[in-house]
Design an enzyme around this catalytic site. Structure first.
Site, PDB file in Angstrom:
ATOM      1  N   ASP A  25      -4.723  22.969   0.815  1.00 24.93           N
ATOM      2  CA  ASP A  25      -3.641  23.622   1.251  1.00 24.93           C
ATOM      3  C   ASP A  25      -2.428  23.646   0.359  1.00 24.93           C
ATOM      4  OD1 ASP A  25      -4.499  23.524   4.364  1.00 24.93           O
ATOM      5  OD2 ASP A  25      -4.165  21.347   3.860  1.00 24.93           O
ATOM      6  N   THR A  26      -1.627  24.629   0.042  1.00 25.13           N
ATOM      7  CA  THR A  26      -0.669  24.554  -0.816  1.00 25.13           C
ATOM      8  C   THR A  26       0.402  25.827  -0.366  1.00 25.13           C
ATOM      9  OG1 THR A  26      -0.228  24.636  -3.023  1.00 25.13           O
ATOM     10  CG2 THR A  26      -1.678  26.502  -2.345  1.00 25.13           C
ATOM     11  N   VAL A  27       1.355  25.797  -1.403  1.00 22.22           N
ATOM     12  CA  VAL A  27       2.425  26.952  -1.070  1.00 22.22           C
ATOM     13  C   VAL A  27       2.564  27.819  -2.325  1.00 22.22           C
ATOM     14  CG1 VAL A  27       3.633  25.739   0.493  1.00 22.22           C
ATOM     15  CG2 VAL A  27       4.196  25.722  -2.017  1.00 22.22           C
ATOM     16  N   SER A  87       1.854  22.029  -5.084  1.00 24.40           N
ATOM     17  CA  SER A  87       0.720  21.679  -4.169  1.00 24.40           C
ATOM     18  C   SER A  87       0.581  20.378  -4.322  1.00 24.40           C
ATOM     19  CB  SER A  87      -0.514  22.419  -4.429  1.00 24.40           C
ATOM     20  OG  SER A  87      -1.469  21.923  -3.508  1.00 24.40           O
TER      21      SER A  87
END
Length: 559
Positions: A376-378, A395
Site C-alpha cells: 500500500d502507498t500513496v 510510502s
C-alpha cells in the site's frame, strides 16, 4: 452512516481542466492542501510536498513520516529528473545478527502474520526463518522528511515550514475520515499492540468510522517541529532518538547514527520510447525497469495494435509483463551492491519477445518472497502553469508499516525491510546499509518528443506489483487508443499474479475473460482495491488537466 460498498462503481468522473495548476491524489483534503500552496505562490514542487504531508495525516493507512519518498519530474526549464529518498538497512543488520535476534525471541511468530501467508519454521537454530513481515527488523532508515526538504529546497519557492502548514492544521484541528481510508484503518486494530501506537491512531481501541472526525495531535506536533527546525530533527534530534529507541527496545538494530548518515539522492531517470512517446521511470533499486521492459516487449509483439476491448490485447500485454517481472525480480537490487543488466534496452526486448505466441506461457516471477505483491502507498501528481509536472510517492510499504510507532511522536515506522531476504544467494539479500528492493515508481511521459510542442504528464499507479502493470495499461490507454485521461484510469484493469494467475476486475466483460481462459490463462476475479491507485496531471501546450483513481477516495483539485 452506512458502510460503503467498495466493489461497486456508481459514479461518473470527467477529466479536470484548470488554468493555473492541478493536483491529483487519493484524498480530497490532501489535493486541496496542494492547491492552497499553489494559490500562495508556490509551484508544483511545493504543492507536491504539501499534498504528501497532508496525505500523511488524512490517509495515514498508506503513508507516513516513517517511510520513504520518491519523485519523478519535468521542470519548467525542460529538465527531466528524479528524487530518491529511501534509506538502507542499519549498520548492524547483518544476516547473522538478525537470525540470532529472531532465535532469541519467544514472540517471533507475531511478526509473520498468517493472513500474509508467510510460514514460520520453528527450527532449533532459527536459520530457516525468513525475514519477518512486521517488527523491528523490517524498519529501514526512513527517507520522507529529508526527501520533502530536499524537494522544496532544490526546486520549490516556499519553505518547508510553509508547505507543512495544511498538514499540521489537519492533524491538530481534525478532519472527517473518508470511505476507502476508513476501511483500511480497521487493520490498525490488530496491528498496533503497544499503548503508544494505539493511542496515536485508535479511538478507544477502535478505528474511526466513515465520516468520523479524527485528530492526530502527536503527529501534528512532530510536523510542527519539522516545520520550525527542519528535517534534521528526524535524523539527529529528539525524533531520531525516539525512532532509534523504539526499534532497539523491540530487538532491532537501527541507531541515531544510521539516521544521521542518510541523505536523499537525485539519480538520472531511465526511459524508453513507446509508440512515439518517451516514458521515464526510476532506476534500481526501484522496479521502473520492469515497466520499461514490459512496454518494449509489448511493442515488439504488437500488443497495442489489437482492439481496446479484445482478449488479444490483454493477452499480449500480460505476456510482456510476465517476462519483465521474471527479469526484474531476478536482477533488480541496490546497484551499489550488484550490477543490473540493461533490462530496458531494445536488444533485451527482442530476445525476450521471441517466444511470445497466442497461448499463455508458464513464466515465473523468478524470485519469491519479496512480500510486495499487494503493498500500500500513496501517489500524487501536480502540474503548474510554468511547465513543471511532478509525480511524487510517499510510502511505508504495507499499510501502517511494521507495527511500531516511535514513542510519543505519532510516527509509524515502515516495514520496507521485509523485502530483504536472509538467504545470501538471493538478489536482495540483507546487508548493512543496503537499500531494499522498492516497488515504488513515479512516472513521467513526454507524449510528443519529436514534435514542436510541449505535452508532458506526471503519472503513476500504486499498489505493489500492480505498479508497473498499471503503468503499462495507462500509457497504452492514452498512447495507443487516445483515451481521455479519466477514461484511461476508469477502464477495467488486469494484473499478472505471483501465483501465475491472471486477475481481472469483476466488471470486466465476461466474454473477454472466457476467451482469455481459452488462450490458457488461469483467470481470477479480484476486488477492485487490488488493481491500483492511479493519478495523472498533464500540461499540453499550457492546457492543464488531471484525472484520479476511481477505486480510491480521491479527486483532482485545480484553480
Amino acid at each position: 452512516m452506512p458502510e460503503p460498498d467498495l466493489d461497486r462503481f456508481t459514479s461518473r468522473r470527467s477529466t479536470v481542466y484548470a488554468d493555473n495548476g492541478v493536483v491529483a491524489t487519493s484524498q480530497p483534503l490532501a489535493a486541496e492542501a496542494g492547491v492552497e500552496i499553489l494559490r500562495q505562490g508556490g509551484n508544483a514542487f511545493d504543492a507536491a510536498v504539501a499534498t504528501a504531508a497532508a496525505l500523511n495525516v488524512v490517509e495515514p493507512t498508506s503513508t507516513g513520516l516513517g517511510g520513504d519518498a520518491f519523485a519523478l519530474y519535468r521542470t519548467a526549464d525542460g529538465d527531466v529528473g528524479a528524487m530518491r529518498s529511501c534509506g538502507g538497512a542499519p549498520a548492524e543488520a547483518t544476516v547473522e545478527n538478525v537470525r540470532a535476534s529472531l532465535r532469541d525471541r519467544d514472540d517471533v511468530s507475531d511478526w509473520y502474520p498468517e493472513n500474509r501467508g508467510y510460514a514460520v519454521d520453528d527450527g532449533d537454530d532459527g536459520d530457516d526463518l525468513g525475514i519477518p513481515f512486521l517488527g523491528p527488523h523490517t524498519v529501514t532508515v526512513p527517507g520522507t522528511a529529508r526527501g520533502w526538504e530536499a524537494t522544496v529546497e532544490r526546486h520549490g519557492r516556499r519553505s518547508l515550514g510553509d508547505v507543512l502548514q495544511p498538514a499540521i492544521r489537519y492533524a491538530t484541528e481534525g478532519y472527517p475520515v473518508s470511505e476507502v481510508i476508513a476501511h483500511y484503518w480497521q487493520g490498525a486494530e490488530d496491528l498496533f499492540t503497544d499503548d503508544n501506537a494505539r493511542e496515536a491512531y485508535l479511538k478507544d481501541g477502535r478505528a474511526p468510522a466513515v465520516g468520523e472526525r479524527v485528530r492526530l495531535p502527536r503527529l501534528g506536533e512532530s510536523m510542527r517541529k519539522i516545520a520550525e527546525r527542519g528535517a534534521d530533527v528526524v535524523y539527529e534530534g529528539e525524533i531520531a532518538e525516539a525512532i532509534a529507541e523504539e526499534v532497539q527496545s523491540k530487538g532491532g538494530f537501527l541507531t541515531v547514527s544510521d539516521l544521521a548518515a542518510f541523505e536523499p539522492e537525485f539519480p538520472d531517470p531511465v526511459s524508453t520510447r513507446y509508440n512515439g512517446a518517451e516514458i521515464y521511470e526510476l532506476p534500481p533499486n526501484n522496479q521502473g525497469l520492469v515497466a520499461l521492459e514490459a512496454l518494449n516487449v509489448a511493442q515488439e509483439v504488437g500488443a497495442g495494435e489489437h482492439p481496446l476491448d479484445s482478449p488479444e490485447r490483454v493477452h499480449y500485454f500480460a505476456e510482456a509483463t510476465k517476462r519483465a517481472f521474471h527479469d526484474g525480480h531476478r536482477y533488480i537490487t541496490d546497484p551499489e551492491y550488484e550490477e543490473v543488466p540493461p533490462l530496458a534496452s531494445r536488444s533485451w526486448a527482442e530476445k525476450r519477445s521471441a517466444d511470445v505466441d497466442a497461448t499463455a506461457s508458464d513464466v515465473s516471477f523468478g524470485v519469491p518472497d519479496s512480500h510486495a505483491e499487494d503493498a500500500d502507498t500513496v501517489l500524487l501528481c501536480v502540474a503548474d502553469d510554468e511547465g513543471n509536472v511532478v509525480s511524487f510517492i510517499n510510502s511505508r510499504f504495507a499499510g501502517f508499516g511494521s507495527g511500531l510507532v516511535a514513542g510519543d511522536t505519532g510516527i509509524a515506522l515502515q516495514n520496507r525491510g521485509s523485502s530483504f531476504s536472509l538467504d545470501p544467494d538471493h538478489p536482495n539479500s540483507l546487508e548493512p546499509g543496503k537499500r531494499p528492493f522498492h516497488t515504488l515508481i513515479p512516472g513521467v511521459v513526454d507524449f510528443a518528443p519529436d514534435e514542436e510542442r510541449d505535452d508532458w504528464a506526471a503519472f503513476g499507479v500504486m499498489g505493489g506489483y500492480m505498479q508497473p502493470q498499471g503503468h503499462v495499461q495507462v500509457v497504452s490507454n492514452v498512447v495507443d487508443y487516445d483515451l481521455p485521461l479519466q477514461a484511461a484510469l476508469d477502464l477495467p484493469r488486469w494484473r499478472y499474479r505471483e501465483d501465475g494467475s491472471l486477475a481481472v476486475e469483476g466488471r470486466t466483460d465476461g466474454n473477454l475473460t472466457t476467451k482469455l481462459t481459452r488462450m490458457g490463462h488461469d483467470v481470477r476475479v479480484l476486488a477492485p482495491t487490488l488493481f491500483g491507485g492511479a493519478q495523472i496531471a498533464r500540461n499540453e501546450d499550457g492546457v492543464l488537466s488531471g484525472a484520479t483513481e476511481p477505486r480510491k477516495d480521491g479527486t483532482v483539485a485545480g484553480y
